[in-house]
Motif scaffolding. Structure first.
Motif, PDB file in Angstrom:
ATOM      1  N   UNK A 151      26.054 -78.430  69.118  1.00  0.00           N
ATOM      2  CA  UNK A 151      26.728 -79.570  69.484  1.00  0.00           C
ATOM      3  C   UNK A 151      25.602 -80.070  70.968  1.00  0.00           C
ATOM      4  N   UNK A 152      25.140 -79.238  71.518  1.00  0.00           N
ATOM      5  CA  UNK A 152      24.194 -79.700  72.559  1.00  0.00           C
ATOM      6  C   UNK A 152      23.108 -80.491  72.403  1.00  0.00           C
ATOM      7  N   UNK A 153      22.560 -80.279  71.145  1.00  0.00           N
ATOM      8  CA  UNK A 153      21.549 -80.915  70.686  1.00  0.00           C
ATOM      9  C   UNK A 153      21.917 -82.339  70.149  1.00  0.00           C
ATOM     10  N   UNK A 154      23.307 -82.400  69.674  1.00  0.00           N
ATOM     11  CA  UNK A 154      23.723 -83.804  69.275  1.00  0.00           C
ATOM     12  C   UNK A 154      24.031 -84.552  70.500  1.00  0.00           C
ATOM     13  N   UNK A 155      24.572 -83.949  71.677  1.00  0.00           N
ATOM     14  CA  UNK A 155      24.787 -84.728  72.946  1.00  0.00           C
ATOM     15  C   UNK A 155      23.568 -85.376  73.472  1.00  0.00           C
ATOM     16  N   UNK A 156      22.618 -84.345  73.524  1.00  0.00           N
ATOM     17  CA  UNK A 156      21.493 -84.872  74.073  1.00  0.00           C
ATOM     18  C   UNK A 156      20.684 -85.930  73.230  1.00  0.00           C
ATOM     19  N   UNK A 157      20.607 -85.956  72.010  1.00  0.00           N
ATOM     20  CA  UNK A 157      20.110 -87.133  71.055  1.00  0.00           C
ATOM     21  C   UNK A 157      20.745 -88.348  71.189  1.00  0.00           C
ATOM     22  N   UNK A 158      22.010 -88.135  71.170  1.00  0.00           N
ATOM     23  CA  UNK A 158      22.981 -89.412  71.552  1.00  0.00           C
ATOM     24  C   UNK A 158      22.854 -89.813  72.797  1.00  0.00           C
ATOM     25  N   UNK A 174      22.786 -91.464  65.981  1.00  0.00           N
ATOM     26  CA  UNK A 174      21.827 -90.732  66.037  1.00  0.00           C
ATOM     27  C   UNK A 174      22.137 -89.409  66.310  1.00  0.00           C
ATOM     28  N   UNK A 175      23.427 -89.184  67.020  1.00  0.00           N
ATOM     29  CA  UNK A 175      23.824 -87.940  67.595  1.00  0.00           C
ATOM     30  C   UNK A 175      24.558 -87.206  66.041  1.00  0.00           C
ATOM     31  N   UNK A 176      25.062 -88.063  65.452  1.00  0.00           N
ATOM     32  CA  UNK A 176      25.520 -87.726  64.087  1.00  0.00           C
ATOM     33  C   UNK A 176      24.506 -87.138  63.229  1.00  0.00           C
ATOM     34  N   UNK A 177      23.456 -87.813  63.112  1.00  0.00           N
ATOM     35  CA  UNK A 177      22.128 -87.298  62.308  1.00  0.00           C
ATOM     36  C   UNK A 177      21.600 -85.864  62.916  1.00  0.00           C
ATOM     37  N   UNK A 178      21.804 -86.084  64.007  1.00  0.00           N
ATOM     38  CA  UNK A 178      21.052 -84.806  64.730  1.00  0.00           C
ATOM     39  C   UNK A 178      22.140 -83.567  64.626  1.00  0.00           C
ATOM     40  N   UNK A 179      23.246 -83.784  64.683  1.00  0.00           N
ATOM     41  CA  UNK A 179      24.409 -82.900  64.226  1.00  0.00           C
ATOM     42  C   UNK A 179      24.068 -82.177  62.996  1.00  0.00           C
ATOM     43  N   UNK A 180      24.148 -83.200  61.903  1.00  0.00           N
ATOM     44  CA  UNK A 180      24.001 -82.582  60.497  1.00  0.00           C
ATOM     45  C   UNK A 180      22.444 -81.671  60.582  1.00  0.00           C
ATOM     46  N   UNK A 181      21.585 -82.483  61.124  1.00  0.00           N
ATOM     47  CA  UNK A 181      20.286 -81.647  60.900  1.00  0.00           C
ATOM     48  C   UNK A 181      20.154 -80.294  61.616  1.00  0.00           C
ATOM     49  N   UNK A 182      20.861 -80.118  62.741  1.00  0.00           N
ATOM     50  CA  UNK A 182      20.857 -78.984  63.489  1.00  0.00           C
ATOM     51  C   UNK A 182      21.634 -77.967  62.525  1.00  0.00           C
ATOM     52  N   UNK A 183      22.818 -78.469  62.197  1.00  0.00           N
ATOM     53  CA  UNK A 183      23.579 -77.581  61.256  1.00  0.00           C
ATOM     54  C   UNK A 183      22.885 -76.854  60.260  1.00  0.00           C
ATOM     55  N   UNK A 184      22.173 -77.847  59.441  1.00  0.00           N
ATOM     56  CA  UNK A 184      21.212 -77.452  58.414  1.00  0.00           C
ATOM     57  C   UNK A 184      20.166 -76.617  58.822  1.00  0.00           C
ATOM     58  N   UNK A 185      19.779 -76.736  59.792  1.00  0.00           N
ATOM     59  CA  UNK A 185      18.492 -75.903  60.504  1.00  0.00           C
ATOM     60  C   UNK A 185      18.953 -74.487  60.671  1.00  0.00           C
ATOM     61  N   UNK A 186      20.414 -74.517  61.240  1.00  0.00           N
ATOM     62  CA  UNK A 186      21.039 -73.119  61.468  1.00  0.00           C
ATOM     63  C   UNK A 186      21.087 -72.473  60.142  1.00  0.00           C
ATOM     64  N   UNK A 187      21.555 -73.029  58.765  1.00  0.00           N
ATOM     65  CA  UNK A 187      21.650 -72.448  57.433  1.00  0.00           C
ATOM     66  C   UNK A 187      20.402 -72.011  57.133  1.00  0.00           C
ATOM     67  N   UNK A 188      19.409 -72.709  57.245  1.00  0.00           N
ATOM     68  CA  UNK A 188      17.858 -72.487  57.016  1.00  0.00           C
ATOM     69  C   UNK A 188      17.539 -71.201  57.841  1.00  0.00           C
TER      70      UNK A 188
END
Length: 187
Positions: A17-24, A49-63
């Motif tokens: 969530x923090x990453x999404x807020x910062x990018x947005x 941009x926040x939505x894209x970073x939220x999705x990417x960060x979630x997938x990064x955690x999965x990886x």
């Protein structure tokens, strides 16, 4: 030593969530805009941009979880860690009990790894589902951004036409020759 080795699952959720807020927030900052349409465009772009970073960060955690499947952090509060019993006997049977202790330790270690693996696969859906919802939100956001851009382009074309007419009027008032429209002469 790995930087994320002590981060819990809840902290990962907060970091996403923090990453999404910062990018947005970074997409909100910039040169000042004056028209309501451009303000809306900037806000929707920041949300995109926040939505894209939220999705990417979630997938990064999965990886990250996939790369550390047997990590005990995924088991916190879910399944207790198994401990092998320590067998002991007199000095005559000590070599046998040591061998049995090694076998039991290896077996419980393997079982703990299997439990951690199961819990990792039970932890990942939280992040996968969140990324899925974010990707589902992307299509409407992209459509809204494109519609707003279309309205901004139309307004810019109208402004260019007004400026061209005003400039032609000023040139006529000074007695200067009219512009040659090179776009029409090429056609």
């Amino acid at each position: 030593m790995e930087m994320l080795s002590g981060v819990s699952v809840d902290t990962f959720k907060n970091l996403v969530w923090l990453a999404a807020f910062i990018v947005g927030g970074l997409f909100v900052i910039g040169s000042p805009v004056s028209s309501p349409l451009k303000i809306t465009a900037r806000a929707v772009s920041a949300l995109l941009a926040a939505t894209v970073s939220f999705a990417a960060a979630n997938l990064a955690v999965v990886f990250y979880i996939l790369a550390h499947l047997t990590d005990q952090r995924w088991s916190v509060g879910k399944d207790p860690k198994l401990d092998s019993p320590q067998l002991s006997a007199g000095p005559f049977f000590q070599p046998i009990t040591d061998t049995l202790n090694d076998i039991l330790g290896s077996l419980t270690g393997s079982l703990n790894n299997a439990i951690a693996l199961k819990n990792a696969f039970l932890t990942m859906p939280d992040f996968i589902i969140a990324a899925g919802w974010a990707f589902l939100l992307l299509l409407p956001l992209v459509i809204v951004v494109r519609i707003i851009a279309w309205f901004i382009e139309k307004e810019q074309v109208r402004q260019i036409d007004r400026n061209t007419r005003d400039l032609a009027d000023i040139r006529a008032q000074f007695g200067l020759a009219a512009f040659k429209d090179t776009a029409k002469s090429r056609s």
